[in-house]
Design a protein around this motif. Structure first.
Motif, mmCIF file in Angstrom:
data_model
loop_
_atom_site.group_PDB
_atom_site.id
_atom_site.type_symbol
_atom_site.label_atom_id
_atom_site.label_comp_id
_atom_site.label_asym_id
_atom_site.label_seq_id
_atom_site.Cartn_x
_atom_site.Cartn_y
_atom_site.Cartn_z
ATOM 1 N N GLN A 1 0.868 -1.058 0.058
ATOM 2 C CA GLN A 1 0.056 0.073 0.149
ATOM 3 C C GLN A 1 0.823 1.176 0.066
ATOM 4 O O GLN A 1 1.621 1.404 0.976
ATOM 5 N N ALA A 2 0.674 1.971 -1.215
ATOM 6 C CA ALA A 2 1.747 3.210 -1.385
ATOM 7 C C ALA A 2 0.990 4.323 -0.101
ATOM 8 O O ALA A 2 -0.019 4.606 -0.357
ATOM 9 N N ALA A 3 1.968 5.024 0.460
ATOM 10 C CA ALA A 3 1.487 5.988 1.575
ATOM 11 C C ALA A 3 1.575 7.523 0.657
ATOM 12 O O ALA A 3 0.812 8.444 0.924
ATOM 13 N N GLY A 4 2.051 7.457 -0.511
ATOM 14 C CA GLY A 4 2.174 8.573 -1.535
ATOM 15 C C GLY A 4 2.939 7.916 -2.875
ATOM 16 O O GLY A 4 3.622 7.017 -2.818
ATOM 17 N N MET A 5 2.259 8.707 -3.737
ATOM 18 C CA MET A 5 2.801 8.467 -5.171
ATOM 19 C C MET A 5 3.320 9.608 -5.823
ATOM 20 O O MET A 5 2.441 10.736 -5.662
ATOM 21 N N GLN A 6 4.492 9.738 -6.384
ATOM 22 C CA GLN A 6 5.062 10.962 -6.874
ATOM 23 C C GLN A 6 5.322 10.838 -8.428
ATOM 24 O O GLN A 6 6.120 9.923 -8.645
ATOM 25 N N TYR A 7 4.988 11.435 -9.348
ATOM 26 C CA TYR A 7 5.307 11.321 -10.629
ATOM 27 C C TYR A 7 6.518 11.906 -11.071
ATOM 28 O O TYR A 7 6.926 12.934 -10.420
ATOM 29 N N LEU A 8 7.341 11.078 -11.645
ATOM 30 C CA LEU A 8 8.838 11.732 -12.259
ATOM 31 C C LEU A 8 8.958 11.898 -13.468
ATOM 32 O O LEU A 8 9.197 12.982 -13.788
ATOM 33 N N PHE A 9 8.676 11.121 -14.499
ATOM 34 C CA PHE A 9 8.758 11.275 -15.903
ATOM 35 C C PHE A 9 8.325 10.102 -16.946
ATOM 36 O O PHE A 9 7.733 9.159 -16.360
ATOM 37 N N GLU A 10 8.083 10.399 -18.214
ATOM 38 C CA GLU A 10 7.592 9.646 -19.089
ATOM 39 C C GLU A 10 8.945 8.947 -19.674
ATOM 40 O O GLU A 10 10.056 9.447 -19.932
ATOM 41 N N PHE A 11 8.563 7.727 -20.143
ATOM 42 C CA PHE A 11 9.712 6.924 -20.680
ATOM 43 C C PHE A 11 9.143 5.985 -21.856
ATOM 44 O O PHE A 11 8.204 5.411 -21.652
ATOM 45 N N ALA A 12 9.518 6.323 -23.043
ATOM 46 C CA ALA A 12 9.160 5.779 -24.273
ATOM 47 C C ALA A 12 9.776 4.418 -24.349
ATOM 48 O O ALA A 12 11.032 4.362 -24.638
#
Length: 147
Positions: A43-54
């Motif tokens: 269970q994630a206490a927090g989720m942080q977007y970093l980047f896109e990867f093709a």
């Protein structure tokens, strides 16, 4: 978890990062939280977007998850194995091309010559780049769940 990254695997397949496609109307963040729970029981206490990867066939939306260290990753659904692998060991593991690429992006460090970097420099670069990415994301107004 420091210089370790969570990898999952299906039966007779390469190691990969936990993940999957969003359901209809689901945000990428919500999908990342759901997929992590479905595949690893974490269970994630927090989720942080970093980047896109093709990737070869897919665009990956990469997130960093804040997970309580007391939790244990347990394979579930189609996942048959989970491991916290050292970043420096990724090149020795049978991983998906995209997984290796995403870890390589995080392990890049302009102050080291990539031809002579040792394992410690690679691990240090991974941690520093992850911290930088999270700081940059926070400065752009994203949530501070990991801080």
């Amino acid at each position: 978890m420091g210089t370790r990254i969570l990898l999952v695997g299906k039966a007779n397949s390469r190691w990969s990062l936990p993940g999957g496609k969003p359901d209809t109307g689901e945000t990428f963040e919500a999908a990342a939280v759901r997929e992590l729970m479905e595949e690893t029981s974490l269970q994630a206490a927090g989720m942080q977007y970093l980047f896109e990867f093709a990737g070869t066939r897919t665009c990956h939306h990469v997130f960093a998850a804040h997970v309580d260290e007391q939790q244990t990753a347990t394979p579930s659904n189609e996942i048959t194995r989970c491991t916290w692998a050292k970043v420096t060991d990724i090149s020795d593991l049978d991983t998906s091309v995209s997984t290796r690429g995403i870890v390589d992006v995080l392990a890049l460090n302009r102050s080291y010559d990539p031809r002579v970097r040792n394992r410690y420099q690679r691990a240090d670069a991974f941690v520093q780049n992850l911290r930088e990415a999270l700081r940059d994301v926070r400065l752009r107004g994203w949530t501070t769940a990991l801080w």
